[in-house]
Motif scaffolding. Structure first.
Motif, short mmCIF file in Angstrom:
data_model
loop_
_atom_site.label_atom_id
_atom_site.label_comp_id
_atom_site.label_asym_id
_atom_site.label_seq_id
_atom_site.Cartn_x
_atom_site.Cartn_y
_atom_site.Cartn_z
N SER A 28 2.11 1.93 -3.60
CA SER A 28 1.13 2.11 -4.67
C SER A 28 -0.12 2.79 -4.09
O SER A 28 -0.16 4.01 -3.97
N SER A 29 -1.11 2.02 -3.74
CA SER A 29 -2.32 2.49 -3.06
C SER A 29 -3.03 1.27 -2.50
O SER A 29 -2.67 0.12 -2.79
N SER A 30 -4.03 1.52 -1.68
CA SER A 30 -4.74 0.39 -1.06
C SER A 30 -5.44 -0.46 -2.11
O SER A 30 -5.44 -1.69 -2.04
N ARG A 31 -6.04 0.18 -3.12
CA ARG A 31 -6.76 -0.58 -4.14
C ARG A 31 -5.81 -1.31 -5.08
O ARG A 31 -6.07 -2.45 -5.47
N TRP A 32 -4.71 -0.66 -5.46
CA TRP A 32 -3.72 -1.36 -6.27
C TRP A 32 -3.16 -2.56 -5.51
O TRP A 32 -2.95 -3.64 -6.07
N THR A 44 -10.11 2.67 -9.40
CA THR A 44 -8.70 2.69 -9.81
C THR A 44 -8.55 2.96 -11.30
O THR A 44 -7.82 3.86 -11.71
N LYS A 46 -5.78 5.86 -11.56
CA LYS A 46 -5.24 6.33 -10.29
C LYS A 46 -3.77 5.94 -10.24
O LYS A 46 -3.40 4.76 -10.23
N PRO A 70 0.04 5.26 -8.92
CA PRO A 70 0.68 4.88 -7.65
C PRO A 70 1.38 6.08 -7.01
O PRO A 70 1.65 7.10 -7.66
N ALA A 71 1.68 5.93 -5.72
CA ALA A 71 2.27 7.05 -4.98
C ALA A 71 3.62 7.46 -5.56
O ALA A 71 3.96 8.65 -5.59
N SER A 114 -4.38 12.74 -7.93
CA SER A 114 -3.33 11.86 -8.48
C SER A 114 -3.86 10.94 -9.57
O SER A 114 -3.51 9.76 -9.65
N THR A 146 0.82 -1.21 0.00
CA THR A 146 0.00 0.00 0.00
C THR A 146 0.86 1.26 0.00
O THR A 146 0.54 2.24 -0.69
#
Length: 542
Positions: free
Chosen positions: A77-81, A217, A229, A231-232, A243, A74
């Motif tokens: 990237s992100s929680s959903r990825w 996403t 969406k 990634p970070a 983002s 997480t």
């Protein structure tokens, strides 16, 4: 008959549980493709690391370890990825686990077959489906060496199975093997590298009901606008708030477009996958969603109006229509296809043949009867030995793909599919139906007769037409009829022509005034016998 296996009962095949549609992503700019490549490469590296962690956990993996893996992804990237990546890794591990079990069963069957044949005398013939010995001492020696090889492989696979170890190649083992045979594949190292990297990219996101357009996403609007969406680590490439990166290209689904539009209009879950085809240099988007469970039609309802039996072969589908009593109606039909060329060409050939078959079936309002085929256990060389052409034939038949496509396409047209046990359909169909259905104008093949046998099994009728009496009985010789008429058919007990032979050499066929009059003969149960006959008792004087 003791060697025949028990035939399973027919059943109605349930409809497809999911839908997948694909369309091209056109109008992309250079910046769009650069962003897609960077996002796919970053998420692909994270997916490789997560898959390694999942395989290391083995069968002892639990929900706590899954949550730990997701938290580790997480932040990058992100929680959903992270949820999509961990779910994909778990699915890959489960698929490899099922393949490992199938390989284990295949090795066990090969070891048992070779062990049995080695124990038989050289040159001994098989009996009732049980293989005999090998033909020569040379073959016996070669198979004895192969037995040791299979036993070693079996021990390794069994050890991996018990330990929960699987071996998964992201990008595919076939493509990895191609790296060592570039000339045979017609690829350069740069072309192979591009294909290898594209297959290892990760650009797929699970859908969420209640979120905008069914996916937070990868979002696609009704107008075809695609936004991702980021990634970070790549948030600096965003060209939209929160983002997100909005692609300049648009996507338009043609197949099932109304169903897709209805789902996103009410924010129902839709999963998306973006894929790059290196051969065509095109980007594609695949949308998929699950269907609600649909109650299948009862088997008796599917049988009510008759059905069409279908026999699948290496180059065509043989079909014959049957009424509700199991009688063939009309002429046999053949739907050809060719399994040559590229994978796309073979797939198109199968789809075209199934389309013609289903349209013919729907036009007559029939159900379809197919065999529940599975050649996974029947295409080993221990099973068929020197029959290499036959092994190649059944290996090339797309049984799983054809079955899946037939079920999904039949559900769209409202055609019911009934699956039957494939045991002995070709043999018994040719034995009981090929010759009776042959006329001067019609020459049915063995496959046409098999289609009749498949249809009769789906209807619950025996495949054989009717059991004939012995060739030499007390009343008639070889010319005895086979009693095909139903019990209530008029004239079934009427006169029939006499056949000249050794017992009737004095009179020709049909000669004699009372040749066919059953009432003129002194036979029990007929009107010519006015009173019953009684045996007189013996006199007491004797």
């Amino acid at each position: 008959m003791g060697g025949l296996r028990e035939v399973a009962a027919p059943f109605v095949v349930p409809g497809p549980s999911g839908v997948a549609i694909r369309s091209g992503l056109k109008g992309l700019t250079v910046q769009d493709e650069t962003v897609l490549r960077q996002v796919g490469a970053l998420l692909g590296s994270l997916a490789s690391c997560d898959l390694k962690a999942r395989c290391a956990a083995g069968s002892a993996h639990d929900g706590e370890q899954w949550a730990r893996r997701k938290r580790a992804l997480t932040g990058q990237s992100s929680s959903r990825w992270a949820g999509s990546i961990t779910r994909s890794a778990h699915d890959q591990w489960a698929l490899a686990r099922r393949g490992q079990l199938a390989h284990l069963h295949s090795l066990q069957a090969g070891v048992e077959t070779i062990t049995h044949r080695l124990a038989q005398p050289v040159g001994a013939k098989g009996n009732k489906g049980v293989p005999g010995g090998y033909r020569s001492r040379r073959e016996w020696f070669a198979k004895s060496r192969r037995l040791h090889v299979l036993q070693d492989r079996l021990e390794q696979v069994r050890a991996d199975w018990e330990a929960g170890r699987v071996r998964v190649v992201r990008g595919g083992k076939k493509l990895l093997h191609t790296r060592h045979h570039l000339e045979a594949a017609g690829l350069t190292e740069a072309q192979w590298r591009l294909r290898w990297e594209a297959e290892r990219w990760f650009l797929q996101a699970d859908g969420e009901s209640g979120k905008r357009y069914g996916n937070e996403t990868i979002r696609i609007t009704p107008g075809g606008e695609v936004s991702i969406k980021l990634p970070a680590a790549l948030a600096g490439l965003a060209n939209a708030p929160h983002s997100r990166y909005v692609l300049a290209g648009r996507v338009h689904f043609h197949h099932r477009a109304e169903q897709w539009a209805d789902r996103i209009a009410v924010n129902r879950a839709v999963a998306y996958r973006i894929h790059y085809d290196t051969g065509r240099n095109r980007w594609y988007v695949t949308a998929c969603w699950q269907n609600p469970p649909v109650r299948t039609v009862p088997l008796e309802t599917a049988r009510a109006g008759g059905l069409a039996g279908v026999d699948m072969n290496a180059d065509h589908l043989a079909a014959w229509r049957l009424d509700e009593h199991g009688n063939p109606v009309g002429e046999p039909h053949r739907f050809d296809y060719r399994l040559t060329g590229s994978a796309q060409h073979r797939d198109a050939q199968v789809r075209h043949a199934l389309t013609r078959l289903l349209h013919w079936t729907a036009r007559h309002g029939l159900a379809l009867a197919i065999e529940d085929l599975d050649f996974t256990a029947d295409k080993t060389r221990e099973k068929h030995g020197r029959r290499k052409r036959f092994r190649k034939l059944i290996s090339g038949m797309p049984t799983a793909r054809l079955r899946a496509r037939l079920v999904s396409m039949a559900a769209e047209l409202g055609v019911t599919v009934v699956a039957v046990d494939p045991a002995y359909t070709s043999r018994w169909g040719a034995q009981h139906w090929q010759k009776p259905l042959t006329t001067k104008a019609r020459k049915p093949t063995r496959h046409d007769a098999a289609a009749v046998a498949i249809g009769r099994r789906a209807l619950g009728c025996p495949i054989r037409r009717r059991t004939a009496p012995p060739p030499h009985d007390r009343s008639d010789r070889v010319g005895h009829r086979t009693v095909q008429a139903a019990p209530g058919s008029p004239g079934r007990e009427g006169p029939r022509p006499r056949i000249p032979g050794p017992r009737t050499r004095s009179a020709g066929a049909g000669r004699g005034a009372k040749a066919g009059d059953q009432c003129a003969h002194n036979r029990s149960g007929h009107t010519a016998e006015h009173e019953p006959w009684h045996q007189d008792s013996l006199p007491l004087s004797l």
